[in-house]
Design a protein around this motif. Structure first.
Motif, mmCIF file in Angstrom:
data_model
loop_
_atom_site.group_PDB
_atom_site.id
_atom_site.type_symbol
_atom_site.label_atom_id
_atom_site.label_comp_id
_atom_site.label_asym_id
_atom_site.label_seq_id
_atom_site.Cartn_x
_atom_site.Cartn_y
_atom_site.Cartn_z
ATOM 1 N N ILE A 47 0.954 -1.142 0.083
ATOM 2 C CA ILE A 47 0.151 -0.007 -0.038
ATOM 3 C C ILE A 47 0.910 1.191 -0.107
ATOM 4 O O ILE A 47 1.587 1.531 0.820
ATOM 5 C CB ILE A 47 -0.772 0.144 1.215
ATOM 6 N N GLU A 48 0.881 2.035 -1.086
ATOM 7 C CA GLU A 48 1.601 3.219 -0.905
ATOM 8 C C GLU A 48 1.316 4.177 -2.255
ATOM 9 O O GLU A 48 1.032 4.073 -3.354
ATOM 10 C CB GLU A 48 3.001 2.863 -1.467
ATOM 11 N N PRO A 49 0.381 5.490 -1.624
ATOM 12 C CA PRO A 49 -0.307 6.463 -2.438
ATOM 13 C C PRO A 49 0.304 6.786 -3.522
ATOM 14 O O PRO A 49 1.707 7.069 -3.850
ATOM 15 C CB PRO A 49 -0.637 7.578 -1.503
ATOM 16 N N GLY A 50 -0.136 6.646 -5.083
ATOM 17 C CA GLY A 50 0.466 7.058 -6.160
ATOM 18 C C GLY A 50 1.428 6.129 -6.985
ATOM 19 O O GLY A 50 1.561 6.141 -8.151
ATOM 20 N N MET A 51 1.765 5.062 -6.186
ATOM 21 C CA MET A 51 2.810 4.259 -6.679
ATOM 22 C C MET A 51 2.148 3.096 -7.747
ATOM 23 O O MET A 51 2.888 2.671 -8.742
ATOM 24 C CB MET A 51 3.505 3.300 -5.358
ATOM 25 N N GLY A 52 0.925 2.794 -7.452
ATOM 26 C CA GLY A 52 0.297 1.828 -8.509
ATOM 27 C C GLY A 52 0.198 2.328 -9.918
ATOM 28 O O GLY A 52 0.703 1.579 -10.810
ATOM 29 N N GLU A 53 0.054 3.411 -9.978
ATOM 30 C CA GLU A 53 -0.014 4.241 -11.496
ATOM 31 C C GLU A 53 1.306 4.101 -11.934
ATOM 32 O O GLU A 53 1.501 3.690 -13.147
ATOM 33 C CB GLU A 53 -0.576 5.654 -11.306
#
Ligand code: SAJ
Length: 401
Positions: A47-53
């Motif tokens: 879980i890490e904001p923005g990392m998925g994109e």
């Protein structure tokens, strides 16, 4: 340039994604096949904001590929866990296994970097292992230690903007590693040797642990002395050269409560302050359990019935959903064990459900409970109006203002 990252966890995966985004071709290696499959499918397993994109982008354009085995590259990064064995002694066997796995691929002028938090001397020890297997590479490859400093939740920003410490086993290795990291780090890259870089990582987290221990010790003293510790620290911090951290229900997470042991294991006689701080921070959680149990007994004596207790928060720090090594979770478990699970409402607004605890909405729990125990200073808790009809145990400063 091609780089091989050994370990696609909380640090290895984000670092390899950012490096790929900056034009480094990445082979990401993990022993967990599910992690490899997910990564190749462009799905983030952490879980890490923005990392998925970002992951989807670098997988789609072929800059990042995951595998269970390493491939020949120009640079190799060891980003695997360093757990404990036995009595809080660091276990570098994963670092060693990752190192051994890349040895067959090494060639002249390659860069070999350890990022895993490691006891002092690990980089030199890995260099010896490499040279023992490949004596022809002695002084022909570059070997360095470069710890990470990112705060989970803010990794995209911090990976690029934080300063970093880089220590080679010789100045040439330091320069080669600096060259690599300058491709994506905008913070200053500070040069040192490998041992100092290893100790620097341990020092950063130990320093925080020692400072939190001071705050936790104060909180226990103030409780006895009838002083509001939050007001006290706020006032003391008005001094221009005083900056006390915040007490809490203990120190959790994978770093601050762990790294000091890497120093105390190797230097037991010398690290008195560091090991006492660890004890104080661990004791603080135990102390909180006792406080809750006492408040429950007191309530029962006064009201001739058992209280309903709301345990507010399970995460290891405010406003995250990460329960790993969480003192709040430890406290909730101990209190529940002590009262046969009766009348305890468990609250964690950052997760929808939990396989062990039945979760209650924080507003409902606050309304229904006789005793409110604030364990983690999550923002939503601060919106709850102070109700002086309830017994409130505020271990994390919800009502400090
Ligand atoms: N805590 C307190 N009082 C405080 C501050 C923190 O009780 O005043 C507690 C928190 O509630 C939590 C624990 O300490 O239980 C640790 O939280 P944290 O936010 O201080 O740190 P971590 O473990 O999330 O991340 C740390 C960071 N290191 C430092 O701040 C020196 C981060 O930069 C590192 O990258 C990370 O460890 C790591 O990977 O080593």
């Amino acid at each position: 340039m091609k780089a091989c990252f050994m370990g696609l966890g909380y640090i290895g995966l984000p670092t390899s994604i950012i490096a790929a985004k900056h034009g480094v071709k990445i082979i990401g290696v993990d022993i967990n096949e599910q992690v490899v499959q997910k990564t190749n499918a462009g799905e983030l397993h952490i879980i890490e904001p923005g990392m998925g994109e970002l992951l989807r982008e670098v997988v789609a354009n072929g800059m990042l590929h995951a595998s269970t085995t390493p491939e020949e590259s120009d640079a190799y990064f060891m980003v695997v866990p360093t757990p404990f064995k036995g009595n809080h002694e660091p276990d570098v066997s994963y670092v060693e296994a990752a190192t051994r796995a890349v040895i067959p691929f090494l060639k002249e002028k390659d860069l070999f970097v350890i990022e895993s938090t490691s006891p002092v001397g690990t980089t030199e020890a890995m260099a010896e292992i490499i040279y023992a297997e490949r004596p022809e590479l002695k002084d022909k490859i570059y070997i360095a230690y470069c710890p990470e400093r990112v705060l989970p939740g803010n990794v995209i920003y911090e990976l690029v903007h934080n300063d970093r410490v880089i220590g080679g086993i010789n100045p040439e290795s330091t320069e080669k590693a600096i060259e690599f990291y300058s491709q994506f780090v905008q913070g200053t890259l500070h040069r040192t040797n490998a041992r100092t870089a290893e100790m620097c990582k341990l020092t950063e987290n130990s320093s925080r642990d020692v400072q939190i221990a001071f705050a936790n010790e104060l909180s226990i003293i103030c409780d006895k002395a009838g002083i509001n510790v939050w007001e006290l620290i706020n006032l003391a911090n008005k001094h221009p050269r005083v900056n006390i951290l915040q007490p809490g229900c203990g120190v959790g997470g994978h770093c601050i409560a762990v790294d000091p042991y890497f120093i105390t294991a190797d230097f037991p006689a010398e690290s008195k302050l560091i090991s006492t701080s660890r004890e104080i921070n661990n004791y603080k959680s135990f102390w909180c359990v006792e406080k809750v149990k006492n408040a429950m007994l007191q309530f029962e004596l006064e009201h001739h019935r058992k209280p309903v207790v709301a345990m507010m928060g399970l995460a290891f720090k405010p406003n995250i959903d990460d329960l790993r090594e969480s003192p709040a979770k430890y406290i909730v478990t101990k209190v529940m064990q002590g009262c046969n699970n009766a009348n305890i409402l468990v609250v964690e607004p950052n997760i929808p459900d939990h396989h062990v605890f039945k979760l209650t909405d924080y507003r409902k729990a606050y309304e229904q409970a006789d005793i409110i125990v604030f364990l983690v200073a999550h923002d939503p808790f601060k919106t709850l109006p102070y109700n002086d009809k309830k017994v409130i145990l505020d271990f994390c400063g919800i009502y400090k203002k």
